[in-house]
Design a protein around this motif. Structure first.
Motif, PDB file in Angstrom:
ATOM      1  N   ILE A   1       0.863  -1.183   0.000  1.00  0.00           N
ATOM      2  CA  ILE A   1       0.000   0.000   0.000  1.00  0.00           C
ATOM      3  C   ILE A   1       0.902   1.238   0.000  1.00  0.00           C
ATOM      4  O   ILE A   1       1.751   1.387   0.886  1.00  0.00           O
ATOM      5  N   HIS A   2       0.708   2.120  -0.992  1.00  0.00           N
ATOM      6  CA  HIS A   2       1.589   3.286  -1.101  1.00  0.00           C
ATOM      7  C   HIS A   2       0.931   4.555  -0.565  1.00  0.00           C
ATOM      8  O   HIS A   2      -0.200   4.887  -0.940  1.00  0.00           O
TER       9      HIS A   2
ATOM     10  N   SER B   1      -9.041  -4.800  -5.735  1.00  0.00           N
ATOM     11  CA  SER B   1      -7.990  -5.827  -5.762  1.00  0.00           C
ATOM     12  C   SER B   1      -8.394  -7.064  -4.972  1.00  0.00           C
ATOM     13  O   SER B   1      -8.139  -8.200  -5.387  1.00  0.00           O
ATOM     14  N   ILE B   2      -9.027  -6.838  -3.828  1.00  0.00           N
ATOM     15  CA  ILE B   2      -9.505  -7.959  -3.004  1.00  0.00           C
ATOM     16  C   ILE B   2     -10.520  -8.794  -3.776  1.00  0.00           C
ATOM     17  O   ILE B   2     -10.435 -10.030  -3.815  1.00  0.00           O
TER      18      ILE B   2
ATOM     19  N   GLU C   1       3.580 -13.633  -6.096  1.00  0.00           N
ATOM     20  CA  GLU C   1       2.666 -12.622  -6.619  1.00  0.00           C
ATOM     21  C   GLU C   1       2.348 -11.598  -5.527  1.00  0.00           C
ATOM     22  O   GLU C   1       2.278 -11.930  -4.342  1.00  0.00           O
ATOM     23  N   TYR C   2       2.136 -10.357  -5.963  1.00  0.00           N
ATOM     24  CA  TYR C   2       1.804  -9.315  -4.992  1.00  0.00           C
ATOM     25  C   TYR C   2       0.837  -8.309  -5.595  1.00  0.00           C
ATOM     26  O   TYR C   2       0.831  -8.048  -6.800  1.00  0.00           O
ATOM     27  N   LEU C   3      -0.009  -7.768  -4.728  1.00  0.00           N
ATOM     28  CA  LEU C   3      -0.931  -6.700  -5.089  1.00  0.00           C
ATOM     29  C   LEU C   3      -0.283  -5.365  -4.756  1.00  0.00           C
ATOM     30  O   LEU C   3       0.500  -5.266  -3.818  1.00  0.00           O
TER      31      LEU C   3
ATOM     32  N   ALA D   1       1.807   2.550  -7.228  1.00  0.00           N
ATOM     33  CA  ALA D   1       2.057   1.192  -6.722  1.00  0.00           C
ATOM     34  C   ALA D   1       2.105   0.208  -7.883  1.00  0.00           C
ATOM     35  O   ALA D   1       1.506   0.424  -8.934  1.00  0.00           O
ATOM     36  N   VAL D   2       2.835  -0.883  -7.663  1.00  0.00           N
ATOM     37  CA  VAL D   2       2.997  -1.915  -8.694  1.00  0.00           C
ATOM     38  C   VAL D   2       2.492  -3.244  -8.152  1.00  0.00           C
ATOM     39  O   VAL D   2       2.722  -3.576  -6.995  1.00  0.00           O
ATOM     40  N   ALA D   3       1.794  -3.990  -9.008  1.00  0.00           N
ATOM     41  CA  ALA D   3       1.355  -5.348  -8.663  1.00  0.00           C
ATOM     42  C   ALA D   3       2.005  -6.324  -9.630  1.00  0.00           C
ATOM     43  O   ALA D   3       2.401  -5.954 -10.737  1.00  0.00           O
ATOM     44  N   TYR D   4       2.129  -7.576  -9.210  1.00  0.00           N
ATOM     45  CA  TYR D   4       2.629  -8.633 -10.091  1.00  0.00           C
ATOM     46  C   TYR D   4       1.678  -9.819  -9.976  1.00  0.00           C
ATOM     47  O   TYR D   4       1.632 -10.496  -8.952  1.00  0.00           O
TER      48      TYR D   4
END
Length: 363
Positions: free
Chosen positions: A5-6, A43-44, A259-261, A267-270
């Motif tokens: 979380i940014h 995202s959730i 993996e990340y949200l 912010a970056v997700a993968y």
């Protein structure tokens, strides 16, 4: 699954900082946190709720999370609560000047169990040189407050390799951290990056063959050796811990290519082999927190990242990733005692040489 979380707000901009952060947009804080809730809920719903997944770690970074009133995080944690694993590591970054005892207590009550302080130094002269807006006493008080509240996993960021740094001056920083019973240290060598005050200053200094930073590999080795003597074991190029249980699970997730949200401006997700980027602009993020720009990674991209990140830490790299040609290079490096193989994983014996070793093997 991991979550970042940014928080892009800061009280002041440090002279070396190139992160996506702003000092002149405080009026946007409430609207930003509302947009953050929308982005998080989306995202959730997409990646956790419908797939019956939970979060192993949460990391609130910045910017400066402690510049946001703690109560503005309440809805964020309410959204997260059903999706946190039982032993989920929840970290917040904080600056000593804004992380009041009340703020830390509220975050602790919300479920934060790890705090990372942007200390950078306990030397007031160096702090001023770096453009930090706290002093030594602020840092000590913040750490002591966190301890009193109940935090038993605390990190201190320290910058070294700065003009006028010596082993003795840095030794004092590390001695102070140990005396405060801090469990984890992130020690970063100063990097001069574009779009910072230091970058402009460095350009002028270089004309006279001077520099804001010290490129001294021997100093790094000397510091690493001293940290080991204090009981802080190096497990990544810049990270040291008193015990395995205090190592950053969140960072390990990145290094092992989980993996990340990513939620928040910039912010970056993968997810599913691709990176997702949000708007960096605070205003544009508030306007549309669901916007995403995508970068698709091929197998070679993923392999290169796994090798580079694995060699930067004690996680290592699965030997099955490498081709026959690469395995011959690995044999050469084993003969030179640069790397080793244990249980079908390849480990780097010197984290400072991670980039060099990775490039040699993959070239």
């Amino acid at each position: 699954m991991l979550l970042y979380i940014h928080i892009p707000f800061c009280d002041s901009k440090c002279f070396y900082c190139a992160f996506n952060s702003y000092t002149n947009k405080n009026s946007q804080k409430i609207n930003y946190m509302k947009a953050l809730e929308i982005g998080l809920e989306d995202s959730i719903n997409k990646h956790l709720k419908d797939k019956n997944k939970k979060l192993e770690t949460v990391f609130i970074g910045g910017g400066t999370p402690s510049t946001i009133d703690a109560q503005l995080y309440k809805n964020i944690f309410e959204l997260l609560k059903p999706y946190l694993e039982k032993d989920c590591e929840v970290t917040t970054e904080a600056n000593p000047n804004s992380a009041t005892k009340e703020w830390l207590k509220s975050m602790f009550d919300f479920g934060v169990n790890r705090v990372s302080f942007g200390v950078q130094s306990f030397n007031d002269k160096k702090l001023k040189f770096l453009g930090r807006n706290h002093n030594m006493l602020n840092a000590i008080n913040a750490i002591q407050n966190a301890k009193c509240i109940g935090f038993n996993s605390i990190n201190c960021d320290i910058i070294y390799g700065v003009q006028d740094d010596t082993f003795e001056s840095l030794k004092e920083d590390f001695d102070t951290i140990k005396s405060l019973e801090v469990e984890h240290i992130s020690a970063y060598s100063l990097i001069i990056e574009e779009d910072t005050k230091f970058f402009l200053h460095e350009k002028e200094l270089r004309k006279n063959k001077k520099s804001l930073k010290i490129d001294d590999e021997e100093l790094s080795y000397e510091l690493f050796k001293y940290l080991d003597k204090l009981g802080y074991k190096q497990y990544e190029i810049a990270n040291f811990s008193l015990d395995k249980k205090f190592e950053s699970k969140h960072n390990y997730g990145y290094w092992s290519h989980k993996e990340y949200l990513g939620v928040g401006a910039g912010a970056v997700a993968y997810i599913d082999g691709k990176r997702e980027y949000t708007n960096k602009s605070i205003e544009k993020y508030i306007e549309n927190p669901l916007y995403k720009n995508f970068e698709y990674l091929d197998d070679e991209d993923i392999k290169a990242e796994k090798v580079l990140l694995g060699f930067r830490c004690k996680f290592g790299v699965d030997i099955n990733l490498f081709t026959k040609t690469e395995l011959r290079k690995i044999d050469e490096l084993i003969e030179e005692n640069r790397i080793c193989i244990v249980d079908n994983r390849v480990y780097n014996n010197n984290f400072l040489l991670a980039d060099e070793i990775s490039l040699y093997i993959l070239d």
